[in-house]
Write an enzyme that holds these catalytic residues in place. Sequence first.
Site, PDB file in Angstrom:
ATOM      1  N   ASP A   1       0.915  -1.249  -0.063  1.00  0.00           N
ATOM      2  CA  ASP A   1       0.113  -0.003   0.039  1.00  0.00           C
ATOM      3  C   ASP A   1       0.983   1.121  -0.046  1.00  0.00           C
ATOM      4  O   ASP A   1       2.101   1.120  -0.302  1.00  0.00           O
ATOM      5  CB  ASP A   1      -1.153  -0.148   1.186  1.00  0.00           C
TER       6      ASP A   1
ATOM      7  N   LYS B   1      -4.239   2.502   0.451  1.00  0.00           N
ATOM      8  CA  LYS B   1      -5.458   3.244   0.669  1.00  0.00           C
ATOM      9  C   LYS B   1      -5.021   4.578   0.972  1.00  0.00           C
ATOM     10  O   LYS B   1      -3.993   4.599   1.614  1.00  0.00           O
ATOM     11  CB  LYS B   1      -6.236   2.688   1.798  1.00  0.00           C
TER      12      LYS B   1
ATOM     13  N   MET C   1      -2.097   8.651  12.454  1.00  0.00           N
ATOM     14  CA  MET C   1      -3.199   8.910  11.650  1.00  0.00           C
ATOM     15  C   MET C   1      -3.692  10.191  12.326  1.00  0.00           C
ATOM     16  O   MET C   1      -4.987  10.048  12.211  1.00  0.00           O
ATOM     17  CB  MET C   1      -3.999   7.881  11.685  1.00  0.00           C
TER      18      MET C   1
HETATM   19  C1  LIG Z   1      -2.408   2.991   9.052  1.00  0.00           C
HETATM   20  S1  LIG Z   1      -1.156   3.467  10.381  1.00  0.00           S
HETATM   21  C2  LIG Z   1       0.115   2.199  10.074  1.00  0.00           C
HETATM   22  C3  LIG Z   1       0.985   2.079  11.063  1.00  0.00           C
HETATM   23  C4  LIG Z   1       2.098   1.170  11.018  1.00  0.00           C
HETATM   24  N1  LIG Z   1       1.477  -0.263  10.951  1.00  0.00           N
HETATM   25  C5  LIG Z   1       3.339   1.291  11.882  1.00  0.00           C
HETATM   26  O1  LIG Z   1       3.551   0.380  12.507  1.00  0.00           O
HETATM   27  O2  LIG Z   1       3.963   1.993  11.764  1.00  0.00           O
HETATM   28  C6  LIG Z   1      -0.643   4.747   9.189  1.00  0.00           C
HETATM   29  C7  LIG Z   1       0.121   5.869   9.908  1.00  0.00           C
HETATM   30  O3  LIG Z   1       1.268   5.617  10.384  1.00  0.00           O
HETATM   31  C8  LIG Z   1       2.184   6.671  10.586  1.00  0.00           C
HETATM   32  N2  LIG Z   1       2.904   6.468   9.974  1.00  0.00           N
HETATM   33  C9  LIG Z   1       3.666   5.397   9.093  1.00  0.00           C
HETATM   34  N3  LIG Z   1       4.777   5.665   8.396  1.00  0.00           N
HETATM   35  C10 LIG Z   1       5.286   7.035   8.745  1.00  0.00           C
HETATM   36  C11 LIG Z   1       6.541   7.891   8.308  1.00  0.00           C
HETATM   37  N4  LIG Z   1       7.284   7.441   7.540  1.00  0.00           N
HETATM   38  N5  LIG Z   1       6.295   9.016   9.141  1.00  0.00           N
HETATM   39  C12 LIG Z   1       5.328   9.425  10.071  1.00  0.00           C
HETATM   40  N6  LIG Z   1       4.340   8.723  10.246  1.00  0.00           N
HETATM   41  C13 LIG Z   1       4.235   7.453   9.854  1.00  0.00           C
HETATM   42  C14 LIG Z   1       1.086   7.756  10.280  1.00  0.00           C
HETATM   43  O4  LIG Z   1       0.651   8.337  11.260  1.00  0.00           O
HETATM   44  C15 LIG Z   1       0.204   7.102   9.325  1.00  0.00           C
HETATM   45  O5  LIG Z   1      -1.130   7.925   9.109  1.00  0.00           O
END
Ligand SMILES: C[S@@+](CC[C@H](N)C(=O)[O-])C[C@H]1O[C@@H](n2cnc3c(N)ncnc32)[C@H](O)[C@@H]1O
Length: 477
Positions: free
Chosen positions: A250, A272, A385
């Site tokens: 994704d 998504k 998020m």
């Molecule tokens: C659906 S969640 C997935 C989280 C993921 N499973 C994790 O463990 O990091 C998506 C959220 O993770 C955070 N996120 C993921 N990658 C990021 C990054 N490189 N920098 C900042 N926030 C990040 C943001 O808040 C984003 O909206």
Amino acid sequence: MDYLPIFLDVAGKKIVVDGGTTVAARRIERALSAGAKVHSFDPEPGEEVRAFFGHERLTHHDRLPKETDFEDCHVAYGASEVAQRDDALYRWAKAHGALANVADEKEYCDFITPSVVERDPLTIAISTGGAAPVVARILRARVEAMLPAAYGRLADFLSGYRDRIAEKIKGGTARRRFWENMIEGPVGDAFLAGDEALADELIRNDLAQGGAEKLHRGEVWLVGAGPGDPDLLTFKALRMMQHADVVLYDRLIGPGMLDLVRRDAERINVGKQAGNHVMTQEETTALIIKLASEGKRVLRLKGGDPFIFGRGGEELEDVAAHGIPVIVVPGITAAAGCGASAGIPLTHRAHAQAVTFVTAHGKDGLLPHDWKRLARHDQTVVVYMGLRFVGEIAAAAMAQGVEPSMPIAVIDNGTRTTQRVVVGTLEDIGEKVAKARLKGPALIVIGSVVTMRDTLGIDVTAREEAHTMELVARDGL
Ligand SMILES: C[S@@+](CC[C@H](N)C(=O)[O-])C[C@H]1O[C@@H](n2cnc3c(N)ncnc32)[C@H](O)[C@@H]1O
């Protein structure tokens, strides 16, 4: 890619090497080890070249080459470091249809010589397309250190089973899997541990039991890819990415990550984005089940860790209900990755004895968190998020009685080359973030650990400033 990587069959063919230098000696060595008949030319060859004298396939000529020496020549190497000799060698090689390579003279090169790791019969060639040969040499040293010498013998040993495997296991995919399972499973382990007899017995058993049947069973691998920097992948994730038949990913999968997936694997974007669903969760799960039921090894690549706000548990529940075997590989979650790359420790004895991960919104929109309990001076709260709601979150926290001066940071594209960090207080963060026009994904960190960013001296600001300057120049932010 500027050059076509190929391995030439030169066994029994003529190769000319002009020069008596160290480079000439290396060319002679490589050509001899590939089975070529080598003709070397130099009136006064150095010690390293002389060391090959007496080799049955080397003929040394104590003179300069002349045009007739290039008849029937397949490859001509110039290594004399004399411009006139290089020039003549190239012209004569071309006149006789040979491939030419003159050391350090790009215009006289039909091909470049890669850095090579040899574990005969295994050969690994590394090239930077001439851009930075030192990088190739450093990589070669790493591969040398990583690759047990026994891998060459393993390749030799397994080649003895080729025909029997081809006869017993039909179909390219099943056969590839059989080989992979052998090399990375008990057979490879036994051989590399020095027990060739056991390795032989295991292969025979597998073939006798019609191992192919097992190989047609699909599997689902739920793999965490970390927050974006490909260097933050785990070894296990990388290994599985190299073995999957199909990869579902994704939008959190950062650039560069998919390049590490097996070249022939199918890649499906099920990404998504809020309000822009490429595929619903139900459709994604149904697709995973369908592909695994077809006998494929399905790798679901998730940003961060699959079990932290990754909906990994939901996807697996349905897969497991269909009796499909699953493997979960953890990844570095965004909080850990972003904290490290932004210079914000999530816990610190003087600032926070606890850290809580929350998501800003759930199925039905913004969640009514108890900010007074979460955002306290002795702990850190990390909000996933929440970028779109950062102003509302700050306002809700202040309305519940959290001090307006509570430090807060928003880390955008953490760990990636495009990382940006906006630091403020509950009072001003909404405005600052709006002004910065962050694109996401972004993470919010609330708590006094945010102030550590100024004192730790981690070298993150130069990269962020460089990226901000780029944006200012482009968008006038
Ligand atoms: C659906 S969640 C997935 C989280 C993921 N499973 C994790 O463990 O990091 C998506 C959220 O993770 C955070 N996120 C993921 N990658 C990021 C990054 N490189 N920098 C900042 N926030 C990040 C943001 O808040 C984003 O909206």
